[in-house]
Design a protein around this motif. Structure first.
Motif, mmCIF file in Angstrom:
data_model
loop_
_atom_site.group_PDB
_atom_site.id
_atom_site.type_symbol
_atom_site.label_atom_id
_atom_site.label_comp_id
_atom_site.label_asym_id
_atom_site.label_seq_id
_atom_site.Cartn_x
_atom_site.Cartn_y
_atom_site.Cartn_z
ATOM 1 N N UNK A 234 0.580 -0.956 0.541
ATOM 2 C CA UNK A 234 -0.192 -0.162 -0.186
ATOM 3 C C UNK A 234 1.266 0.790 0.080
ATOM 4 N N UNK A 235 1.683 1.474 1.317
ATOM 5 C CA UNK A 235 3.118 3.124 0.735
ATOM 6 C C UNK A 235 3.966 2.940 -0.204
ATOM 7 N N UNK A 236 4.066 1.022 -0.536
ATOM 8 C CA UNK A 236 5.033 0.996 -2.165
ATOM 9 C C UNK A 236 4.631 1.724 -2.860
ATOM 10 N N UNK A 237 2.979 1.867 -3.005
ATOM 11 C CA UNK A 237 1.898 1.939 -4.724
ATOM 12 C C UNK A 237 2.209 4.144 -3.770
ATOM 13 N N UNK A 238 2.001 4.158 -3.310
ATOM 14 C CA UNK A 238 1.857 5.923 -2.507
ATOM 15 C C UNK A 238 3.412 6.659 -3.097
ATOM 16 N N UNK A 239 4.226 5.433 -2.385
ATOM 17 C CA UNK A 239 5.857 6.623 -3.415
ATOM 18 C C UNK A 239 6.029 6.513 -3.985
ATOM 19 N N UNK A 240 5.231 5.124 -4.734
ATOM 20 C CA UNK A 240 5.528 4.822 -6.339
ATOM 21 C C UNK A 240 5.038 6.173 -7.426
ATOM 22 N N UNK A 241 3.422 5.982 -6.751
ATOM 23 C CA UNK A 241 3.511 7.107 -7.899
ATOM 24 C C UNK A 241 3.744 8.462 -7.415
ATOM 25 N N UNK A 242 3.989 8.865 -6.877
ATOM 26 C CA UNK A 242 4.726 10.188 -6.144
ATOM 27 C C UNK A 242 5.703 10.206 -7.219
ATOM 28 N N UNK A 243 6.608 9.138 -7.215
ATOM 29 C CA UNK A 243 8.085 9.183 -7.927
ATOM 30 C C UNK A 243 8.132 9.323 -9.725
ATOM 31 N N UNK A 244 6.304 8.905 -9.726
ATOM 32 C CA UNK A 244 6.146 8.457 -11.116
ATOM 33 C C UNK A 244 5.693 9.546 -11.781
ATOM 34 N N UNK A 245 5.457 10.213 -10.912
ATOM 35 C CA UNK A 245 4.316 12.071 -11.321
ATOM 36 C C UNK A 245 5.308 12.480 -11.890
ATOM 37 N N UNK A 246 6.397 13.177 -10.515
ATOM 38 C CA UNK A 246 7.664 13.774 -11.102
ATOM 39 C C UNK A 246 8.407 13.272 -11.893
#
Length: 414
Positions: free
Chosen positions: A318-330
């Motif tokens: 769950x938290x890996x998805x959240x951090x990965x989304x931030x990384x992908x968007x950035x």
């Protein structure tokens, strides 16, 4: 539409409006930091590639890719040798040259120069000299009038213009009735070239027959200049070609004269890339701090999910998805911004110079007056993939901490 629970909750956490605005701010700052880091890395590497390309086209368009010469003696059979060399499929063109180091004097000013004796018609096949004549003509070089073509900076130092006389002094003495005197000859300036590099300050061209007369080598030449389709393979190719020729010949290439310049540019590119990569790394650490605070803020939610049967692995995802989304968007936003800036950097800099009346690159100091940009998609791919990998790795520790949350301890004071 079915979504895995970890992805569904992770996306909800990412898009949800948090009561803790500080966490939201840190999350946005980490995404913007990653975006700016990726964009800056793409733009700067594209500009460095542009400078590298300009130097290759200008400097290595003027100096030989490779040369073949005799061991301490002129080449008398240069015509047959050129035919033999041009029959090699790896050689694009070949041209004879006579080279001399000397001093040029005019109006009481003395400047050192490398004087190349060339055949104007053949030289056009191996050099960009004819494309950078500012005034006069390269075709005006002939063996009847002792003409000379000067670099723009050299001509400015000497105060010489088209039609003026300059004197070439060679560091060789001649014995005459007046005693020992230096060898010298007066030339008429018939052309001025400008390639926008240091070559403009120390190069001059005369007809090769005039150069041969001054050096007293008869009908011979000092060597033959070669042009290859790929200049980076010139060092190995020219040695193989020289070994196949009948007789003993000395092979040289551009790495011996200008190799240090390009090695310095490559080192500079790597160092700047490393420094800017640290910006991406800092942004990735911001993702770590963001997720650590989110995990702390969501301890109660994690505990409830655990009591409902969620495994530690699912909590971690769950938290890996959240951090990965931030990384992908950035990363995606940074890549888009960097590509747009790299493709339009020359126009943007020109607009800034015109609007604010400033000049970033003075043509009197630098060899170009505009910012060149050469966007290479393999660089973009490496930067983007590296940023995504770092962003993903940055999520592992906070997610692992979340998976280790003890439900009973987290719900004790709720």
């Amino acid at each position: 539409m079915f979504k895995p629970l970890s992805i569904f909750i992770g996306l909800r956490y990412t898009a949800a409006k948090r009561s803790n605005h500080f966490i939201s701010f840190i999350s946005m700052a980490s995404m913007l930091g990653l975006m700016l880091g990726v964009a800056a890395l793409i733009v700067v590497l594209s500009v460095m590639n542009g400078f590298d390309r300009e130097l290759k086209q200008r400097i290595l368009g003027m100096v030989p890719h490779a040369t073949i010469s005799g061991y301490g003696k002129p080449l008398d059979n240069w015509s047959e040798l050129i035919e033999q060399l041009e029959s090699n499929p790896e050689v694009i063109a070949a041209a004879p040259f006579v080279q001399a180091q000397g001093m040029l004097t005019s109006r009481g000013v003395v400047r050192g120069a490398m004087v190349n004796g060339i055949n104007p018609e053949i030289e056009k096949n191996v050099s960009i000299l004819g494309n950078h004549i500012e005034s006069g003509s390269l075709d005006a070089l002939n063996e009847q009038r002792f003409g000379i073509v000067l670099g723009e900076i050299l001509a400015r130092y000497l105060g010489a213009k088209i039609g003026d006389k300059v004197t070439l002094v060679l560091p060789e003495a001649s014995v005459s009735v007046a005693g020992v005197v230096p060898r010298l000859k007066r030339f008429t300036v018939v052309g001025i070239f400008s390639v926008g590099a240091e070559l403009d300050a120390n190069l001059a061209y005369i007809h090769m027959r005039d150069a041969a007369k001054i050096k007293r080598i008869g009908e011979g030449v000092d060597g033959i200049r070669l042009k290859f389709d790929d200049l980076f393979t010139a060092p190995t190719k020219v040695r193989a070609i020289a070994a196949e020729l009948d007789g003993y010949y000395y092979a040289s290439d551009w790495t011996r004269t200008h190799g240090n310049l390009f090695q310095a540019i490559q080192l500079e590119k790597r160092m700047i890339g490393l420094l800017l990569f640290l910006i991406v790394l800092v942004a990735a650490f911001n993702i770590v701090s963001t997720l650590v605070m989110v995990v702390t803020d969501k301890k109660a939610d994690v505990a409830i999910l655990r009591t409902l049967g969620a495994t530690p692995g699912r909590i971690m995802r769950i938290f890996m998805v959240q951090g990965t989304v931030i990384g992908i968007l950035g990363t995606c936003l940074g890549t888009l911004l960097g590509v747009l800036l790299a493709l339009n950097i020359a126009g943007i800099i020109a607009w800034v110079e015109e609007t604010f009346a400033i000049q970033f690159l003075d043509p009197n100091v630098y060899f170009i007056s505009t910012f060149p940009s050469d966007l290479q998609w393999n660089d973009v791919g490496i930067i983007t993939s590296t940023a995504l990998i770092i962003s993903f790795l940055a999520t592992i520790y906070p997610a692992w901490r979340a998976a280790k949350t003890d439900p009973a301890e987290a719900l004790r004071y709720e």
